[in-house]
Design a protein around this motif. Structure first.
Motif, mmCIF file in Angstrom:
data_model
loop_
_atom_site.group_PDB
_atom_site.id
_atom_site.type_symbol
_atom_site.label_atom_id
_atom_site.label_comp_id
_atom_site.label_asym_id
_atom_site.label_seq_id
_atom_site.Cartn_x
_atom_site.Cartn_y
_atom_site.Cartn_z
ATOM 1 N N THR A 146 -11.104 -3.153 2.777
ATOM 2 C CA THR A 146 -9.849 -3.540 3.411
ATOM 3 C C THR A 146 -10.058 -4.900 4.065
ATOM 4 O O THR A 146 -11.182 -5.276 4.412
ATOM 5 C CB THR A 146 -9.395 -2.527 4.486
ATOM 6 O OG1 THR A 146 -10.367 -2.474 5.539
ATOM 7 C CG2 THR A 146 -9.222 -1.139 3.885
ATOM 8 N N ILE A 192 -3.308 -0.009 5.569
ATOM 9 C CA ILE A 192 -3.922 0.790 4.511
ATOM 10 C C ILE A 192 -3.815 2.237 4.954
ATOM 11 O O ILE A 192 -4.328 2.606 6.032
ATOM 12 C CB ILE A 192 -5.397 0.398 4.278
ATOM 13 C CG1 ILE A 192 -5.487 -1.036 3.761
ATOM 14 C CG2 ILE A 192 -6.055 1.354 3.292
ATOM 15 C CD1 ILE A 192 -4.856 -1.260 2.391
ATOM 16 N N TYR A 207 0.617 -5.562 7.386
ATOM 17 C CA TYR A 207 -0.523 -5.088 6.608
ATOM 18 C C TYR A 207 -0.985 -3.729 7.135
ATOM 19 O O TYR A 207 -1.144 -3.523 8.328
ATOM 20 C CB TYR A 207 -1.677 -6.079 6.691
ATOM 21 C CG TYR A 207 -2.925 -5.603 5.971
ATOM 22 C CD1 TYR A 207 -2.926 -5.405 4.594
ATOM 23 C CD2 TYR A 207 -4.107 -5.330 6.675
ATOM 24 C CE1 TYR A 207 -4.055 -4.960 3.927
ATOM 25 C CE2 TYR A 207 -5.242 -4.898 6.030
ATOM 26 C CZ TYR A 207 -5.218 -4.711 4.654
ATOM 27 O OH TYR A 207 -6.341 -4.271 3.997
ATOM 28 N N THR A 242 -0.181 1.766 -4.113
ATOM 29 C CA THR A 242 -1.630 1.992 -4.151
ATOM 30 C C THR A 242 -2.031 3.156 -3.249
ATOM 31 O O THR A 242 -2.971 3.895 -3.562
ATOM 32 C CB THR A 242 -2.375 0.719 -3.724
ATOM 33 O OG1 THR A 242 -1.812 0.219 -2.496
ATOM 34 C CG2 THR A 242 -2.260 -0.368 -4.779
ATOM 35 N N GLY A 243 -1.343 3.340 -2.120
ATOM 36 C CA GLY A 243 -1.655 4.471 -1.259
ATOM 37 C C GLY A 243 -1.407 5.796 -1.945
ATOM 38 O O GLY A 243 -2.177 6.753 -1.791
ATOM 39 N N ALA A 281 -11.349 4.707 2.240
ATOM 40 C CA ALA A 281 -10.441 3.580 2.007
ATOM 41 C C ALA A 281 -11.073 2.495 1.156
ATOM 42 O O ALA A 281 -10.369 1.734 0.495
ATOM 43 C CB ALA A 281 -9.981 2.985 3.340
ATOM 44 N N ARG A 341 -4.148 6.293 -4.477
ATOM 45 C CA ARG A 341 -5.373 6.711 -3.782
ATOM 46 C C ARG A 341 -5.342 8.208 -3.521
ATOM 47 O O ARG A 341 -6.327 8.918 -3.767
ATOM 48 C CB ARG A 341 -5.495 5.927 -2.476
ATOM 49 C CG ARG A 341 -6.790 6.182 -1.699
ATOM 50 C CD ARG A 341 -6.832 5.368 -0.397
ATOM 51 N NE ARG A 341 -6.528 3.987 -0.667
ATOM 52 C CZ ARG A 341 -5.483 3.331 -0.161
ATOM 53 N NH1 ARG A 341 -4.633 3.957 0.651
ATOM 54 N NH2 ARG A 341 -5.276 2.064 -0.449
ATOM 55 N N ASP A 379 0.808 -1.220 0.000
ATOM 56 C CA ASP A 379 0.000 0.000 0.000
ATOM 57 C C ASP A 379 0.840 1.269 0.000
ATOM 58 O O ASP A 379 0.423 2.299 0.525
ATOM 59 C CB ASP A 379 -0.997 0.036 1.159
ATOM 60 C CG ASP A 379 -2.129 1.036 0.889
ATOM 61 O OD1 ASP A 379 -2.650 1.039 -0.235
ATOM 62 O OD2 ASP A 379 -2.479 1.818 1.802
ATOM 63 N N GLU A 399 -8.533 0.830 -4.008
ATOM 64 C CA GLU A 399 -8.521 -0.227 -3.010
ATOM 65 C C GLU A 399 -7.430 -1.258 -3.309
ATOM 66 O O GLU A 399 -7.327 -1.746 -4.437
ATOM 67 C CB GLU A 399 -9.908 -0.882 -2.954
ATOM 68 C CG GLU A 399 -10.997 0.173 -2.713
ATOM 69 C CD GLU A 399 -12.421 -0.350 -2.857
ATOM 70 O OE1 GLU A 399 -12.625 -1.571 -2.690
ATOM 71 O OE2 GLU A 399 -13.327 0.462 -3.138
#
Length: 516
Positions: free
Chosen positions: A192, A203, A201, A173-174, A189, A177, A170, A331
């Motif tokens: 998740t 997010i 892990y 992907t973060g 978010a 986002r 992430d 996501e």
């Protein structure tokens, strides 16, 4: 073939969160065989013996001379390569870096590559080859973005990225986002995993907690026993009253995805200490969702504390949570060491029901790093599986656009001591070719991650510049951010071209509406 313990990949993943490293990709020459193997045939290396030390001098004793003549250096255990650099292949799980090194015959090095920016200076989109291929297959997604910008859409635009450790971290992907939400609205978010299904892990924008009684399933996918897994291929099961999972996130809507099953247990859902509902899962097998609006305005950005508590002592099986509001989500549904074919092993009725429920506007498939190190794949067999996956997704959510992301460049350390060096990972190019060809014939767009990094051997430069980890497979936080910036700029570049070809239609007011 030996393999490292599962936690090894988690260690690399944790290192990524601290900004330890980067990735690279590989070029390979075209193969002449009708079946394109991803791992070349074995190459044998002969061992040579070196003679040392003749008689010291004519004046030395005969015993010393005899001893000197009989002395020999032990055979060298290091493979020595001559001529052009070799391209190394690796068999095993790519994310873990475990496997056996095999070195094929030398190849002719290609022309010099464009350089990658050094230090903190960003890599501009115009400095590297790449861009979105087959962008016409993103029409549905671009239309949703346009509606959002024009104010015609007050719903949530959902982007789902399935992938391996590059997605699970992430960081890539973060960043995606954040970029999409800055322009098209913060939709939260989205989906998740429940709790902490694997080490490290996270997010971005949320925090989570999990008590010790939960059993995580799906993350050890080489030993999947129960395929009743959720949208992301993971399930958390509890059989003890009091086991809890917590989530802190902003939202306008909360969903908890779970499994109904005969003799199933029950759980309660609370928000900031206030009970939102109590759910019994003792029903015929089905994929279900508990849903509740969040208590305060979605515009406030208030962080809500949610808690799911098992309270019966019978099995409770959770698949994940959703926190969202109007805007855009990006996501991350990634698993360390995953291959694309894993999606076909999940219980399809459960998976497709949740996929329909999410109603994504765009699905991103970001696999290939691990397939390139799996010698069981051929170009033909991998193309067939990728085609099945894309067809399944089109059939399940026909209005969703699909964008396949090729694997990044990668290098492998070969040799020992002074002869040790990094060589490009050639099998990556065949996986990328298969993905591109599937997109060409199965109505999906393609983005060549390896080419966008700089092509053959670029991973070594990214690692040297602190943008990739020392495993030359994963990236540092700075590296993932630069790659996400490139990916986003290419998507938006294609979107702007699309908007030019689809001008907005001026709104008109009917004569009846104008009458007082």
């Amino acid at each position: 073939m030996t393999s490292l313990p599962r936690f090894t990949c988690a260690v690399l993943f944790a290192a990524a969160l601290l900004g330890a490293g980067t990735c690279s990709g590989v070029e390979a020459s075209a193969q002449t065989n009708s079946t394109r193997r991803l791992v070349p045939p074995k190459k044998t290396a002969s061992k040579t013996k070196k003679k040392t030390a003749s008689a010291k001098s004519r004046g030395a004793s005969s015993a010393s001379a005899k001893h000197a003549k009989s002395t020999k250096v032990a055979p060298s255990k290091t493979k020595r390569h001559h001529g052009p650099p070799l391209t190394a292949y690796r068999t095993g799980h790519g994310d873990s870096g475990v496997g056996t090194t095999k070195v094929p015959a030398p190849y002719t090095a290609p022309a010099p590559l464009p350089s990658v920016a050094t230090g903190p200076a960003p890599i501009t989109p115009s400095s590297l080859p790449g861009r979105i291929e087959f962008p016409e297959h993103l029409d549905h997604f671009f239309a949703r973005l346009k509606d959002e910008e024009s104010g015609d859409n007050q719903q949530t635009i959902r982007i789902l990225q399935f992938g391996d450790s590059h997605t699970a971290a992430d960081m890539f992907t973060g960043r995606m986002r954040s970029l999409f939400q800055q322009r098209f609205g913060n939709g939260g978010a989205g989906f998740t995993y429940a709790g902490h299904p694997f080490a490290g892990y996270r997010i971005l924008g949320t925090s989570r907690a999990q008590s010790s009684g939960w059993i995580d399933e799906g993350v050890h996918f080489t030993k999947i026993v129960n395929t009743e897994l959720g949208l992301g291929g993971v399930a958390n099961t509890s059989t003890h009253a009091g086991d809890s999972i917590g989530l802190d996130a902003p939202c306008a809507l909360l969903q908890v995805q779970y499994l109904n099953q005969p003799d199933g247990g029950s759980f309660s859902v609370t928000e900031d200490g206030r009970e939102l509902g109590h759910v019994s899962t003792d029903n015929p097998v089905s994929a279900e969702t508990f849903e509740s609006p969040c208590t305060s305005s979605s515009e406030s950005g208030l962080i809500h504390h949610f808690q799911v508590v098992a309270d019966s002592g019978r099995p409770v099986r959770l698949f994940g949570t959703v926190t969202e509001r109007p805007g855009t989500t990006y996501e991350a549904l990634g698993l360390n060491g995953a291959e694309a074919a894993l999606m076909l092993r999940w219980d399809q009725p459960i998976f497709t029901s949740y996929l329909k429920q999410r109603d994504p506007s765009l699905i991103v498939l970001a696999y290939g790093t691990n397939e390139a190190s799996n010698h069981n794949w051929t170009y033909e067999s991998y193309s067939e599986v990728m085609g099945k996956i894309v067809d399944m997704l089109h059939a399940t959510v026909p209005d969703a656009s699909i964008l396949v992301v090729g694997p990044p460049d990668r290098s492998l350390r070969v040799g020992r001591r002074r002869s040790a060096h990094w060589q490009t990972f050639a099998a990556t190019v065949h996986i990328s070719d298969a993905q591109r060809d599937v997109c060409r014939t199965h109505d999906c767009a393609f983005w060549d991650w390896r080419a966008r990094m700089g092509g053959l051997g670029s991973m070594n430069r990214w690692a040297t510049e602190g943008l990739a980890q020392q495993d030359h497979t994963h990236f540092t936080s700075a590296g993932y951010i630069q790659l996400a910036d490139l990916f986003y700029s290419d998507i938006i570049g294609a979107y702007e071209v699309w908007k030019g070809l689809h001008p907005a239609v001026p709104r008109t007011v009917s004569s009846a509406a104008r009458q007082p």
